[in-house]
Write a protein that holds these residues in place. Structure first.
Motif, PDB file in Angstrom:
ATOM      1  N   UNK A 118       0.832  -1.201   0.000  1.00  0.00           N
ATOM      2  CA  UNK A 118       0.000   0.000   0.000  1.00  0.00           C
ATOM      3  C   UNK A 118       0.869   1.254   0.000  1.00  0.00           C
ATOM      4  N   UNK A 119       0.281   2.346  -0.478  1.00  0.00           N
ATOM      5  CA  UNK A 119       0.899   3.671  -0.413  1.00  0.00           C
ATOM      6  C   UNK A 119      -0.102   4.606   0.233  1.00  0.00           C
ATOM      7  N   UNK A 120       0.264   5.146   1.410  1.00  0.00           N
ATOM      8  CA  UNK A 120      -0.641   6.020   2.182  1.00  0.00           C
ATOM      9  C   UNK A 120      -1.998   5.369   2.402  1.00  0.00           C
ATOM     10  N   UNK A 121      -1.972   4.068   2.662  1.00  0.00           N
ATOM     11  CA  UNK A 121      -3.189   3.339   2.988  1.00  0.00           C
ATOM     12  C   UNK A 121      -3.949   2.807   1.795  1.00  0.00           C
ATOM     13  N   UNK A 122      -3.572   3.216   0.586  1.00  0.00           N
ATOM     14  CA  UNK A 122      -4.258   2.735  -0.615  1.00  0.00           C
ATOM     15  C   UNK A 122      -3.536   1.491  -1.142  1.00  0.00           C
ATOM     16  N   UNK A 123      -4.290   0.439  -1.387  1.00  0.00           N
ATOM     17  CA  UNK A 123      -3.715  -0.815  -1.842  1.00  0.00           C
ATOM     18  C   UNK A 123      -3.072  -0.642  -3.218  1.00  0.00           C
TER      19      UNK A 123
END
Length: 381
Positions: free
Chosen positions: A185-190
């Motif tokens: 993930x990046x900043x909570x986005x998968x």
């Protein structure tokens, strides 16, 4: 005593004759060294090479076979009955490039072979060294391997993930992100593919902090990285920027590759081969080994073409030399990127080789399946 400066000076009587004698006398020496294959006259800075390169037939490798006892395309992490036994050939092809030729050597290639003589800058761009071009070709080859795996897994409907292949020394991620980390993930986005990560970072600027979800040694962890400025030497090349964990100005400083998420591992074991044109044939080999039946139908199939992660097949250089090399090796079918069809059919070949036109991995699989079933498949015409 006074001196007078002039733009040109009249020759001293007899000096022009002496100069001409020296030049004419030196010509046989230059020719002699060139004929012996020397590229520089010993003890001088006189370069005898010409600014041209010769392109011709290169070696061809069966992606279903082995090189030095090692599978060209090696797949592990699957049950024995899941790995299909293959036969026949799915050969990737190459172009042999000769540089640093003397004039006699270049004329020999032009007159006595089927090589194509091209300006040197078409092979080694201006302001680039041969070593730099070799590094760029090696990077393109590695990218084609990653794209081949992704395209094959997508075709087969298998899940994918992104793994850190390398971390650049001194980069923002150095000391925080590690080789073999799987980025989830990046900043909570998968995220799934390297392009997902580069797109997420591309929306940021140097100095921004990014939170990465990482699976490391079977554990889920998070790491914060402060993004840096994209190095000048990496700017302007979208593929390089994306592969370096950036997309624009912001820079993470990692090399990322996609890999199957279900434990399958695909490795490609050809060395000293550069450029992206093996992508299609690598991808077909993976599909063939992980699906029932034989894509080659037991025939000697060869081909070429770049491949994107979405399976799109792109044109390449030196297509006529690759077809000729494959035919001389025994190929009866050649997969030609549709964008190369006009060039491919501009030359006649020694034997009877079928040129199938393809523009995607799915299309290549369908064309081979149709041929194996005795049906028509689109050809270059």
């Amino acid at each position: 005593m006074k001196f007078r400066s002039t733009a040109s000076t009249a020759p001293v009587p007899g000096s022009r004759r002496r100069t001409r004698t020296i030049v004419v006398g030196a010509l046989p020496v230059v020719v002699l060294f060139a004929l012996t294959g020397m590229t520089r006259i010993p003890g001088t800075d006189v370069d005898l090479t010409v600014p041209f390169a010769a392109e011709g037939e290169g070696p061809t490798f069966n992606t279903l076979g082995e090189v030095d006892g090692v599978p060209v395309v090696d797949i592990t992490g699957v049950d024995g009955d899941e790995l299909d036994q293959t036969s026949g050939n799915l050969n990737m092809t190459t172009v042999a490039v000769r540089t640093k030729m003397t004039l006699p050597q270049m004329m020999g290639r032009w007159l006595a072979s089927d090589d194509t003589v091209v300006p040197l800058e078409t092979v080694i761009p201006a302001n680039s060294s041969a070593d730099e071009v070799a590094r760029q070709n090696a990077a393109a080859f590695a990218s084609s391997e990653s794209n081949a795996t992704v395209a094959a897994m997508n075709h087969l409907g298998r899940p994918l993930e992104t793994v850190i292949y390398d971390v650049s020394d001194g980069a923002p991620a150095d000391g925080t992100v590690k080789t073999n980390d799987v980025v989830t993930s990046v900043d909570g986005d998968r995220v799934t593919l390297p392009s997902d990560i580069s797109d997420a970072i591309g929306g940021k600027k140097p100095g921004d902090e990014v939170t990465l979800g990482i699976r490391r040694d079977g554990r889920d962890v998070t790491e914060q990285v402060t993004l840096g400025e994209m190095p000048e030497e990496l700017q302007g090349d979208a593929d390089v920027e994306a592969a370096s964990g950036g997309n624009g100005r912001a820079y993470l400083g990692v090399t990322m590759v996609a890999q199957p998420a279900d434990g399958i591992r695909v490795s490609y074991n050809l060395r000293d081969i550069g450029g992206p044109s093996a992508g299609l044939m690598f991808s077909l080999a993976v599909v063939d080994k992980l699906s029932p039946g034989e894509l080659s139908g037991g025939e000697f199939v060869a081909g070429t073409g770049t491949i994107d992660a979405d399976g799109t097949v792109g044109p390449i250089g030196g297509i006529t030399h690759k077809i000729a090399a494959a035919e001389h090796a025994g190929a009866t079918v050649f997969l030609v990127p549709r964008g190369n069809c006009d060039e491919a059919t501009s030359k006649s070949y020694d034997g009877d080789i079928t040129l199938l036109a393809v523009d995607s991995l799915d299309g290549a699989v369908k064309a081979l399946d149709a041929r194996n079933a005795g049906q028509d498949a689109e050809t270059c015409s």
